[in-house]
Design an enzyme around this catalytic site. Structure first.
Site, PDB file in Angstrom:
ATOM      1  N   ASP A  57       0.840  -1.122  -0.041  1.00 39.40           N
ATOM      2  CA  ASP A  57      -0.035   0.205   0.152  1.00 39.40           C
ATOM      3  C   ASP A  57       0.878   1.319   0.060  1.00 39.40           C
ATOM      4  O   ASP A  57       2.015   1.307   0.456  1.00 39.40           O
ATOM      5  CB  ASP A  57      -0.998  -0.114   1.100  1.00 39.40           C
ATOM      6  CG  ASP A  57      -2.264   0.746   1.024  1.00 39.40           C
ATOM      7  OD1 ASP A  57      -2.291   1.516   0.266  1.00 39.40           O
ATOM      8  OD2 ASP A  57      -3.058   0.687   1.919  1.00 39.40           O
ATOM      9  N   GLU A 102     -13.912   1.935   0.055  1.00 39.93           N
ATOM     10  CA  GLU A 102     -13.435   2.355   1.117  1.00 39.93           C
ATOM     11  C   GLU A 102     -13.594   3.817   1.108  1.00 39.93           C
ATOM     12  O   GLU A 102     -13.298   4.525   2.289  1.00 39.93           O
ATOM     13  CB  GLU A 102     -11.908   2.006   0.969  1.00 39.93           C
ATOM     14  CG  GLU A 102     -11.081   2.805   0.191  1.00 39.93           C
ATOM     15  CD  GLU A 102      -9.552   2.520   0.186  1.00 39.93           C
ATOM     16  OE1 GLU A 102      -9.177   1.543   0.854  1.00 39.93           O
ATOM     17  OE2 GLU A 102      -8.729   3.384  -0.171  1.00 39.93           O
TER      18      GLU A 102
END
Length: 682
Positions: free
Chosen positions: A411, A466
């Site tokens: 990430d 998200e």
């Protein structure tokens, strides 16, 4: 030399000049195999081309070149030495097929070799065109810039994913606007779609290796121009904003890439059609990417993932304190095992700290947790920040593999410069040696690395579920409820998904209609000020059936189930349906489609077929023929909007019936609704 010899030599030179003049002055045409698409390449002071579909101009002009420094510009004052046109076919077997396991690829190719040791190659497919530069100069050391200018007609529009910076997660809305409404200098990441009349053009790139991502910027008039992140010389942690993951680029070169002599550059890919179904069915990025370097990919296991972070580990009704600890993740493993879910993920918080990633926090024993998972046929994927992983990819992947983990979710790359693009491939290659999966978040779009290293199973680079955990705070409910809404959800299959798999993270069980959400209040309301509830108990717009249909419509070989297991247990009928849906496919057929409006498609896995349909805020009806089925009878399970979905988005209907290839299916989709079917041979 006598007069006769002089005249003979002069005549020969004149013939050569006439031949050269014919080569350069007359446009060179290349047609698609079905003759609908045509590329016309012109060579004069530069190299330019235009594209037509059914004799109607789609791209009015494109001018291309590459500045290699020291005054050497490929495509400037080009002198064509040789050209070759050929028709080619190939059969592509996709190692991890997110769309089609077998691709029969046919195209016509124009190869042009120029003085100065370089080539420009064009390809024309039935669903689009592409081109690339090939530099054959062994002395090349940099690419100063790559120029491409695309000029569209006066009435052209675009689905434009605005970017404020090239330091970006590339999670964007696709804003539909006239090109003339863009300001000079406005720029976007790829992929991006353009529309001229009834024809659309999806632009992206393929075979992107050790080279920066391209962005597009608004130029003069209706022209879009290429732009790139510069080669990064120095970067340091951003001291003001999450320095563990965010960087400040402090020094850049004046060039975009370092190179070492001859090489082929990325394909510039244009999917072109007057039929919106094409953009979902197209495999052009795969067709234009390199072949797999993993000889035996049988160890790569696609599947679903019980995901912790979206639901904030918010489980309840248990005798232990929920959190990032051993008991909570055993609960996730038990849930996954009971429902034949292949993976769980340990997202942010499992490590000692976000930068101390060689060991877990004090509440976790990863080897013991992995062992527990394997005893229940559930594997574990570990989240990790890119920066500390990139500092020691071999050591960390070896360590995690030694624990028995199955892969990593990487990430916060956020960069698209040459170094980071190469880092994607370095990490994927090392992971392949350890039979380890990779899922990139905070990432740019797929552009070919995933075909070369098919253990790279998915990318984010999409505005997914998200965003609804925090973006709601930036919007006026009464005007723009949640950026991730049904209209966005039926836009991304045609644009972002055309580039490759996308980790959208579907599966929300807390579903709201538009009227439900606007009734919550405005930014001044009490609800708006209490963002903790939204972050730890997130919800989504659109119906339950809309979320379920994403498992058929959205492509990702590793597909998240984002909701809390506690809530999934209360919605077992929905879970039982979702977990029957594969994450890789043998065949894809789009039945009905309109960008940003609706999509209906069928996918095949073995002898079974799966239907998925989604609509925007407009309720729609479809009558679908099942002529794609084989002979005989099939059992069909249906998950669809209920009679009262317009009043309660969580209302749905599950039913079972028997169908055959002569059958017709009626789909009634509520506003923001969906429909799914699982069709298996009796």
């Amino acid at each position: 030399m006598n007069l006769s010899s002089f005249l003979h030599t002069a005549g020969s030179l004149l013939v050569l000049l006439l031949i050269y003049g014919t080569l350069t002055a007359q446009p060179i045409s290349l047609n698609s195999p079905n003759q609908r698409l045509s590329v016309e390449v012109s060579i004069s002071d530069n190299i330019s081309w235009k594209v037509s579909l059914n004799d109607a101009t789609v791209i009015e002009q494109a001018q291309i070149s590459m500045d290699m420094g020291n005054g050497r510009v490929l495509g400037m004052k080009p002198k064509l030495k040789k050209k070759k046109t050929e028709s080619l076919t190939e059969e592509i077997h996709v190692a991890v097929p997110n769309k089609d396991a077998l691709i029969n690829s046919s195209y016509n190719q124009l190869s042009m070799r120029f003085k100065g040791d370089y080539q420009v190659i064009f390809r024309a497919y039935d669903d689009g065109i592409s081109y690339r530069f090939v530099d054959e100069d062994k002395e090349s050391t940099i690419v100063l810039n790559e120029e491409m200018g695309l000029t569209f007609s006066d009435n052209a529009s675009t689905y434009f994913p605005w970017e404020e910076s090239m330091y970006s997660h590339n999670e964007r809305l696709y804003n539909h606007t006239d090109i003339t409404q863009l300001k000079n200098g406005d720029f976007c990441s790829l992929p991006v779609m353009f529309e001229s009349g009834k024809t659309k053009v999806l632009f992206t790139e393929a075979s992107l290796h050790n080279y920066p991502c391209m962005f597009l910027a608004k130029g003069e008039g209706n022209t879009m121009t290429s732009t790139f992140p510069k080669y990064v010389l120095e970067a340091e942690p951003n001291k003001d904003f999450w320095p563990d993951r965010n960087q400040t680029i402090t020094k850049e070169a004046d060039y975009i890439a370092k190179v070492s002599g001859e090489r082929a550059y990325p394909w510039r890919v244009f999917i072109i059609s007057d039929d919106d179904r094409t953009f979902v069915e197209s495999n052009l990025v795969t067709q234009l990417s390199g072949t797999s370097k993993i000889e035996d990919p049988s160890w790569i296991k696609p599947g679903k993932v019980a995901w912790d972070w979206w639901n904030a580990n918010n489980i309840y009704g248990v005798d232990f304190r929920a959190g990032i600890n051993q008991e909570t993740y055993k609960y996730y493993i038990d849930f996954a095992s009971k429902n034949n879910i292949e993976y769980i993920i340990l997202d942010e918080g499992w490590t000692k700290s976000t930068t101390e990633i060689y060991e877990s926090n004090d509440e976790l024993d990863i080897p013991e947790l992995v062992k527990y998972g394997k005893s229940k046929n559930v594997d574990i994927i570990l989240w990790v920040l890119w920066k500390p992983l990139n500092d020691d990819p071999e050591g960390l992947i070896k360590l995690y593999s030694g624990w028995g983990a199955a892969g990593i979710k990487v990430d916060f790359m956020q960069r698209s410069d040459q170094y980071v693009v190469q880092s994607y491939e370095v990490i994927a290659e090392i992971a392949a040696r350890y039979q380890f999966l990779v899922d990139y978040h905070g990432a740019f779009k797929p552009a070919g690395i995933e075909r070369v290293w098919p253990n790279l199973v998915s990318y984010e680079g999409v505005m997914g579920n998200e965003q609804n955990k925090w973006e709601v705070s930036q919007f006026d409910y009464s005007k723009t409820p949640f950026p991730v809404n049904p209209e966005h959800n039926v836009t991304i299959p045609f644009i972002r998904m055309a580039a490759g798999p996308m980790d959208f993270t579907p599966g929300s069980m807390t579903n709201l209609n538009r009227v439900d959400f606007t009734s919550l209040g405005t930014p001044d309301s009490e609800v708006q000020s209490n963002m903790t509830a939204f972050f730890s108990r997130p919800m989504t717009l659109g119906s339950r059936a809309h979320q379920v249909a994403m498992y058929v419509v959205f492509e990702s070989p590793v597909q998240m189930m984002c909701e809390s297991p506690t809530i999934y247990y209360k919605e077992q009928e929905t879970v039982d349906f979702i977990t029957q849906i594969p994450t890789t496919w043998d065949e894809t057929v789009v039945l009905e489609a309109a960008v940003a409006d609706y999509i209906v498609l069928a996918r095949r896995k073995g002898d079974s077929w799966y239907l998925g349909a989604m609509t925007d805020w407009t309720a729609r009806e479809f009558d679908i023929e099942l002529s794609f089925l084989g002979e005989g009878e099939y059992d069909m399970q249906v998950f669809k909007d209920g009679v009262n979905t317009d009043r309660n988005a969580m209302d749905y209907k599950f039913e079972q019936t028997t169908v055959q290839k002569e059958s017709k299916v009626h789909m009634s989709l509520s506003s923001g609704g969906g429909y799914s079917a699982i069709i298996t041979k009796k």
